[in-house]
Design a protein around this motif. Structure first.
Motif, PDB file in Angstrom:
ATOM      1  N   VAL A  23       0.866  -1.180   0.000  1.00 61.25           N
ATOM      2  CA  VAL A  23       0.000   0.000   0.000  1.00 61.25           C
ATOM      3  C   VAL A  23       0.907   1.236   0.000  1.00 61.25           C
ATOM      4  N   ALA A  24       1.196   1.723  -1.204  1.00 63.62           N
ATOM      5  CA  ALA A  24       1.965   2.965  -1.343  1.00 63.62           C
ATOM      6  C   ALA A  24       0.998   4.123  -1.136  1.00 63.62           C
ATOM      7  N   TRP A  25       1.528   5.296  -0.788  1.00 62.95           N
ATOM      8  CA  TRP A  25       0.605   6.410  -0.555  1.00 62.95           C
ATOM      9  C   TRP A  25       1.262   7.752  -0.766  1.00 62.95           C
ATOM     10  N   ASP A  26       0.427   8.779  -0.737  1.00 64.52           N
ATOM     11  CA  ASP A  26       0.908  10.151  -0.910  1.00 64.52           C
ATOM     12  C   ASP A  26       1.155  10.828   0.434  1.00 64.52           C
ATOM     13  N   GLY A  27       1.012  10.115   1.520  1.00 69.33           N
ATOM     14  CA  GLY A  27       1.215  10.687   2.849  1.00 69.33           C
ATOM     15  C   GLY A  27      -0.012  11.373   3.410  1.00 69.33           C
ATOM     16  N   ALA A  28      -1.116  11.303   2.689  1.00 70.36           N
ATOM     17  CA  ALA A  28      -2.333  11.996   3.133  1.00 70.36           C
ATOM     18  C   ALA A  28      -3.568  11.151   2.833  1.00 70.36           C
ATOM     19  N   THR A  29      -4.285  11.476   1.765  1.00 74.11           N
ATOM     20  CA  THR A  29      -5.606  10.871   1.552  1.00 74.11           C
ATOM     21  C   THR A  29      -5.696   9.848   0.427  1.00 74.11           C
ATOM     22  N   HIS A  30      -4.620   9.659  -0.332  1.00 79.08           N
ATOM     23  CA  HIS A  30      -4.642   8.696  -1.436  1.00 79.08           C
ATOM     24  C   HIS A  30      -3.628   7.588  -1.186  1.00 79.08           C
ATOM     25  N   ALA A  31      -4.058   6.356  -1.423  1.00 72.89           N
ATOM     26  CA  ALA A  31      -3.159   5.205  -1.349  1.00 72.89           C
ATOM     27  C   ALA A  31      -3.375   4.349  -2.591  1.00 72.89           C
ATOM     28  N   PHE A  32      -2.407   3.502  -2.869  1.00 69.90           N
ATOM     29  CA  PHE A  32      -2.382   2.740  -4.103  1.00 69.90           C
ATOM     30  C   PHE A  32      -2.007   1.293  -3.806  1.00 69.90           C
TER      31      PHE A  32
END
Length: 134
Positions: A60-69
């Protein structure tokens, strides 16, 4: 086969490299999974069989806030078609939600449509892609 799932579970680089190769083919480069995950991921889920073998993984990679991938979802051939992949993704989604993530994204090849849209509950969206190599 009984499988145990663990958020931010322990692993070795060799285990994930071997599992990834079983799912996607061998990589040309040695992978530092631990370094990459610690730098870029909210977390990951490891699935282990009774004998301790790593049989599933999702990042689960993420942008550090509200979006994850969701990335690198893979299940060992011996554990496929038993719900392991769907449980990996479900636990990843639960943990992302608990961390305050609002949107969980995934992209996939057409043959995985039933898995992600059916078994995992994603809904189709429009998206764009630019190939930066090849």
């Amino acid at each position: 086969m009984s499988v145990a799932f663990e958020w931010r579970g322990r692993f070795t680089n060799a285990e994930i490299t071997a599992l990834h190769a079983a799912g996607f083919g061998p990589s040309a480069a040695a992978d530092d999974w631990s370094g990459r995950l610690l730098r870029h991921s909210l977390g990951w889920v490891c699935a282990r069989a009774d004998d301790g073998a790593l049989v599933g993984f999702v990042n689960v990679a993420w942008d550090g806030a509200t979006h994850a991938f969701i990335l690198d979802t893979v299940v060992a051939p011996t554990a496929r078609h038993q719900g392991v992949g769907a449980r990996l993704v479900r636990l990843a989604a639960d943990q992302a939600r608990a961390a305050g993530v609002h949107w969980l994204h995934v992209d996939f090849e057409p043959h995985l449509r039933d898995f992600y849209l059916g078994a995992c509950g994603f809904r189709p969206t429009e998206a764009g892609l630019i190939a930066l190599s090849g």
